[in-house]
Motif scaffolding. Structure first.
Motif, PDB file in Angstrom:
ATOM      1  N   ARG A  22      64.036  31.544  39.591  1.00 41.87           N
ATOM      2  CA  ARG A  22      62.779  32.687  38.996  1.00 41.87           C
ATOM      3  C   ARG A  22      61.900  32.286  40.364  1.00 41.87           C
ATOM      4  NH1 ARG A  22      63.799  36.629  36.313  1.00 41.87           N
ATOM      5  NH2 ARG A  22      65.247  36.396  34.237  1.00 41.87           N
ATOM      6  N   ALA A  23      61.462  31.221  40.648  1.00 41.93           N
ATOM      7  CA  ALA A  23      59.985  30.494  41.859  1.00 41.93           C
ATOM      8  C   ALA A  23      61.089  31.860  43.559  1.00 41.93           C
ATOM      9  CB  ALA A  23      60.135  28.668  42.252  1.00 41.93           C
ATOM     10  N   VAL A  24      62.606  30.953  43.547  1.00 43.57           N
ATOM     11  CA  VAL A  24      62.853  32.090  44.375  1.00 43.57           C
ATOM     12  C   VAL A  24      62.220  33.632  44.816  1.00 43.57           C
ATOM     13  CG1 VAL A  24      65.277  32.433  45.546  1.00 43.57           C
ATOM     14  CG2 VAL A  24      65.090  30.150  44.418  1.00 43.57           C
ATOM     15  N   ALA A  29      59.178  38.364  46.392  1.00 53.56           N
ATOM     16  CA  ALA A  29      58.222  39.326  46.526  1.00 53.56           C
ATOM     17  C   ALA A  29      57.078  39.151  46.743  1.00 53.56           C
ATOM     18  CB  ALA A  29      58.242  39.279  44.634  1.00 53.56           C
ATOM     19  N   ALA A  30      56.424  37.474  46.773  1.00 48.74           N
ATOM     20  CA  ALA A  30      55.524  37.276  48.092  1.00 48.74           C
ATOM     21  C   ALA A  30      55.328  37.303  49.403  1.00 48.74           C
ATOM     22  CB  ALA A  30      54.045  35.603  47.010  1.00 48.74           C
ATOM     23  N   ILE A  31      56.132  37.136  49.695  1.00 46.26           N
ATOM     24  CA  ILE A  31      56.318  37.485  51.054  1.00 46.26           C
ATOM     25  C   ILE A  31      56.574  39.314  51.484  1.00 46.26           C
ATOM     26  CG2 ILE A  31      58.020  37.390  52.635  1.00 46.26           C
ATOM     27  CD1 ILE A  31      59.255  34.535  51.803  1.00 46.26           C
ATOM     28  N   LEU A  77      65.491  38.108  51.632  1.00 45.18           N
ATOM     29  CA  LEU A  77      65.764  37.073  52.304  1.00 45.18           C
ATOM     30  C   LEU A  77      65.589  35.840  51.239  1.00 45.18           C
ATOM     31  CD1 LEU A  77      62.963  38.384  55.232  1.00 45.18           C
ATOM     32  CD2 LEU A  77      65.636  38.553  54.869  1.00 45.18           C
ATOM     33  N   THR A  78      65.129  35.289  50.484  1.00 47.49           N
ATOM     34  CA  THR A  78      64.940  34.364  50.035  1.00 47.49           C
ATOM     35  C   THR A  78      66.242  34.044  49.576  1.00 47.49           C
ATOM     36  OG1 THR A  78      63.554  35.185  48.094  1.00 47.49           O
ATOM     37  CG2 THR A  78      62.295  33.848  49.692  1.00 47.49           C
ATOM     38  N   GLU A  79      66.501  35.101  48.496  1.00 44.50           N
ATOM     39  CA  GLU A  79      67.548  35.034  47.655  1.00 44.50           C
ATOM     40  C   GLU A  79      69.479  34.414  48.298  1.00 44.50           C
ATOM     41  OE1 GLU A  79      67.562  38.390  44.723  1.00 44.50           O
ATOM     42  OE2 GLU A  79      68.331  38.478  45.823  1.00 44.50           O
ATOM     43  N   GLY A 236      65.902  40.434  37.450  1.00 37.95           N
ATOM     44  CA  GLY A 236      65.490  39.531  37.727  1.00 37.95           C
ATOM     45  C   GLY A 236      66.478  38.312  37.755  1.00 37.95           C
ATOM     46  N   SER A 237      67.654  38.152  36.417  1.00 41.88           N
ATOM     47  CA  SER A 237      67.781  37.554  35.583  1.00 41.88           C
ATOM     48  C   SER A 237      69.266  37.041  37.227  1.00 41.88           C
ATOM     49  CB  SER A 237      68.523  37.493  34.715  1.00 41.88           C
ATOM     50  OG  SER A 237      69.532  39.186  34.410  1.00 41.88           O
TER      51      SER A 237
END
Length: 295
Positions: A22-24, A29-31, A77-79, A236-237
């Protein structure tokens, strides 16, 4: 200097992969939100691409979709950073739903070579692990500039006994040979090729230079084609993998008919999941003769 840059990037990826899922997603999303709100070239490219491909959207709709697309790009990107570091089984565990797996099984049982066809939609790094768990394909990819990152990706992308082939002459030949001998490969359908290697065909209300490579391998039924995409679930799961047999027109000896059919399938998925496409990619950099450049 490149060695230092590569070491820093790989170190950052390893640290990032320690975060809970979830943090990933939240960081991604923040980026993307920052890319939406702060002036940058990626935002400009996303806006240009979406405005050209979806002219029916109002200015407010366009801005909203630009923002959501950038958030999804950030998540991709983060995933992907996690998929590059984690054991393959952990990434595969994020696949919550699968639709059409029998299509791949039938293609593999046909005795012919199998071409897994994807695009820059959803998360292709998670898809890579899923596909490689089903067979032992050669995965076609474009090597990153930093050697340390390339070394990492080559190692991570072959965890399940498959192989990788860079987008070089030697890599292309290895992919062709694998298909001819009845093996499986994985190829993205949407990177913009050279003018000599592609055709301008309809795509999302415009014309896009599209590779002849995949249709050429399928022409006349020499191999079986299967489309694969890993789409982000709304909660988002994780992801839903969708597989679909290549349409009959993709096996045509008429190159333009086959390339157009391939483009039509990719378009269908992009229309269904418009914000999950990598719109920051300069997909339409080359334009038909006489048409003004977009970027």
């Amino acid at each position: 200097m490149d060695k230092l840059k590569g070491a820093l990037v790989v170190g950052f990826l390893r640290l990032f992969a320690l975060l809970p899922w979830r943090a990933v997603q939240a960081v991604g999303a923040a980026i993307g939100w920052l890319m939406w709100k702060l002036p940058n070239r990626s935002r400009d490219v996303v806006r240009i691409n979406l405005s050209k491909c979806f002219p029916e959207w109002s200015p407010a709709e366009l801005d909203q979709r630009v923002g959501q697309s950038l958030k999804d790009i950030g998540k991709t990107l983060t995933e992907s950073a996690c998929a590059w570091i984690w054991p393959a089984e952990k990434s595969i565990g994020l696949v919550r739903e699968v639709e059409g797996l029998e299509v791949l099984h039938e293609a593999l049982a046909s005795g012919k070579g199998v071409v897994g066809i994807t695009s820059h939609l959803g998360n292709w790094e998670v898809l890579n692990h899923f596909y490689c768990a089903q067979c032992k394909p050669i995965i076609f990819y474009r090597p990153p500039k930093l050697k340390a990152v390339d070394d990492l990706l080559q190692k991570q992308r072959v965890q399940l006994g498959n192989r990788v082939a860079p987008s070089t002459k030697e890599g292309i030949l290895s992919v062709i040979k694998e298909v001819r001998k009845g093996g499986a490969v994985g190829i993205p359908a949407d990177p913009e090729p050279s003018l000599s290697a592609g055709l301008f065909v309809p795509f999302l209300g415009t014309r896009a230079l599209t590779s002849k490579f995949v249709p050429g391998m399928l022409a006349g039924g020499k191999a079986r084609g299967v489309f694969l995409h890993a789409l982000r679930l709304p909660d988002g799961s994780g992801f839903k993998v969708i597989l679909e047999a290549a349409p009959e027109a993709m096996y045509s000896e008429d190159v333009e008919e086959a390339v157009t059919a391939m483009s039509r399938v990719v378009e269908k998925y992009v229309r269904a999941y418009p914000t999950q496409y990598m719109w920051s990619m300069k997909r339409f950099k080359k334009r038909p003769e006489g048409e003004k450049k977009w970027y």
